[in-house]
Design an enzyme around this catalytic site. Structure first.
Site, PDB file in Angstrom:
ATOM      1  N   GLU A   1      62.075 -31.263 -30.595  1.00 20.51           N
ATOM      2  CA  GLU A   1      60.829 -31.337 -29.830  1.00 20.51           C
ATOM      3  C   GLU A   1      59.867 -32.410 -30.339  1.00 20.51           C
ATOM      4  O   GLU A   1      58.773 -32.088 -30.814  1.00 20.51           O
ATOM      5  CB  GLU A   1      60.129 -29.972 -29.838  1.00 20.51           C
TER       6      GLU A   1
ATOM      7  N   GLU B   1      67.063 -23.768 -27.542  1.00 19.65           N
ATOM      8  CA  GLU B   1      66.095 -22.688 -27.829  1.00 19.65           C
ATOM      9  C   GLU B   1      65.682 -22.042 -26.526  1.00 19.65           C
ATOM     10  O   GLU B   1      65.387 -22.729 -25.545  1.00 19.65           O
ATOM     11  CB  GLU B   1      64.814 -23.221 -28.489  1.00 19.65           C
TER      12      GLU B   1
END
Ligand code: FCB
Length: 480
Positions: A173, A359
């Site tokens: 991320e 995720e």
């Protein structure tokens, strides 16, 4: 939930599909100064007053650095065939560059070997937001040299583990790390400057490109990156809100996907930011570097962002509004359709060779009662999102695996230990692990390689196919 309990109706996944959980070094390992580990930006940040709820730190976290063996035992009990974890850069290179800390590298070698012994595929993330403090002192990710240091670090890890890790993720991320850590300042290192945020994002992407090259040379595994993909949608049908949502979407998603897959930044947002002096410096060849072909895209998905125009809403002139409907303990909307939409859109528009959900998960206020955690909401959340993933697969998305965030309740960044995401409950006083109902649900999914169909998943979650409660306390004892 057993197949029998749903009348045997399962949405099956292809053979070899990976079912795992994900963690990150700072969030689970603890041992913050153990065996020669150097400090990272989070060690510093958590010590600043008022930055983390309850003054919590990752000093001990889940003590996974010492309990890793039992934790892998728990994964095996849950029938999982994959595990995504991150390497702590400052455990391997305490100053970020130069001197290698062999004890740190050995930890990851032991971890990887133990996973392989249990037929659990390791998916290794090189960077999950924990920059060595020494590099931050020299400018951190705002400084281009940090990208070069990252490539050198990647080489050290590749030399040690390149022959045995099949999945390599360069960054986790980059958007969140750049913006929340360097523009908004709610995460480490706590910088509050939008232009710096965009420079950091660019350097993270350049460092990804350099690391891809290093990993191609030094590993036999597949190489990719995990992006937080968060679709932004307008709150009304006004033209202004539509434009704001488009800006938000570009800022969250296309700002990373376009350079990675098309070697360019999105034009409209570039022009918007340039007019405000907020674009990064981009070196000659950087975009070609960033667009080095990857083998897979990791998608981290939690929720979409409902957006409206707001002249006072920061440099992007926008604001988020509550989506309405059900939310998790984080206040994040529960809407599995958004995962389906995101997976199909990203595949259609960017054509990644393979996709992994690296995720997905939810925080709830779990309680241990009588040695059990009946987290029915998380079970429902996971079932819905897994079905959405299955639908995306049927509709052509090359989805190869799904990692639940997270294996264990852990240090949830600025929320400290107040938010629990694990499929295994952790008592942070005693380090006792208790498998939640969602953990047993995940076991049934992984071992049947299918998700139960039908609506009746929220209630009466089975304790696991092999039965009654005693399995849970004995696990708790074994790993506490
Ligand atoms: C993601 C992070 C991960 C975790 C989840 C809940 O943004 O990658 O570390 O905290 O959110």
């Amino acid at each position: 939930m057993t197949a029998a309990a749903t009348g045997g109706r399962l949405a099956g996944f292809p053979p070899g599909f990976l079912w795992g959980t994900a963690t990150a070094a700072y969030q689970v390992e603890g041992a913050w100064d153990g065996d020669g580990r150097g400090p990272c930006v989070w060690d510093t940040f958590v010590r600043l007053p008022g930055r983390v709820e309850g003054g919590d730190t990752g000093d001990v976290a889940c003590d996974h650095y010492h309990r890793w063996h039992d934790d892998i035992g728990l994964m095996a009990r849950l029938g999982l065939n994959a595990y995504r974890f991150s390497v702590s850069w400052s455990r391997v290179l305490p100053e970020g560059t130069g001197r290698v800390n062999q004890a740190g590298l050995d930890f990851y070698r032991r971890l990887v070997d133990a996973l392989l012994e249990r037929d659990i595929t390791p998916a290794l993330t090189l960077y999950h937001w924990d920059l060595p403090e020494e590099l931050q002192r020299h400018g951190g990710w705002a400084d281009r040299d940090t990208a070069a240091a990252f490539a050198a670090y990647a080489e050290v890890v590749a030399n040690a583990l390149g022959d045995r890790v099949p999945l390599w993720i360069t960054h986790n991320e980059p958007s969140l790390h750049a913006i929340v850590g360097h523009a908004v300042g709610r995460h480490a290192p706590g910088v509050r400057d939008w232009r710096t945020g965009h420079q950091v994002a660019h350097h993270l992407l350049v460092s990804h490109g350099w690391a891809v090259e290093v990993l191609r040379a030094g590993t036999t595994g597949k190489v990719g990156i995990s992006l937080a993909l968060e679709p932004a949608v307008p709150s009304t049908d006004s033209a202004e809100d539509a434009a704001a949502a488009r800006r938000h979407d570009d800022h969250l998603n296309a700002w990373y996907l376009d350079p990675l897959f098309r070697a360019r930044y999105p034009d409209d947002l570039w022009a918007w930011l340039a007019a405000r002096g907020l674009t990064p410096e981009v070196g000659f060849d950087d975009l070609a570097t960033i667009a080095a072909p990857i083998d897979f895209l990791g998608v981290n998905f939690y929720h979409r962002r409902v957006t409206c125009h707001d002249r006072d809403g920061g440099p992007l002139e926008l604001r988020e509004v509550p989506a309405g409907g059900t939310t998790t303990a984080m206040g994040w909307e529960v809407r599995a359709q958004s995962l389906y939409d995101m997976l199909t859109a990203v595949s259609r528009e960017y054509g990644p060779c393979e996709v992994y959900v690296t995720e997905n998960g939810a925080a709830y206020d779990d309680r241990v009662i009588g040695g059990r955690v009946h987290d029915v909401e998380r079970v429902a959340y996971l079932a819905q999102h897994m079905r959405a993933a299955r639908d995306a697969l049927s509709d052509g998305v090359p989805l190869r695996g799904y990692f639940v965030w997270s294996l264990l309740d852990n240090f949830q960044w600025d929320s400290g230990y107040a938010k629990r995401f694990g499929v295994i409950h952790v008592d942070f006083q005693t380090q006792c692990r208790t498998v939640k109902d969602s953990g047993w649900f995940l076991r049934d999914v992984a071992t049947s390689n299918g998700v139960p169909l039908g609506p009746a998943i929220t209630a009466n979650v089975a304790p696991g196919t092999d039965g009654p409660a005693p399995a849970v306390p004995s696990l708790t004892e074994a790993s506490s």
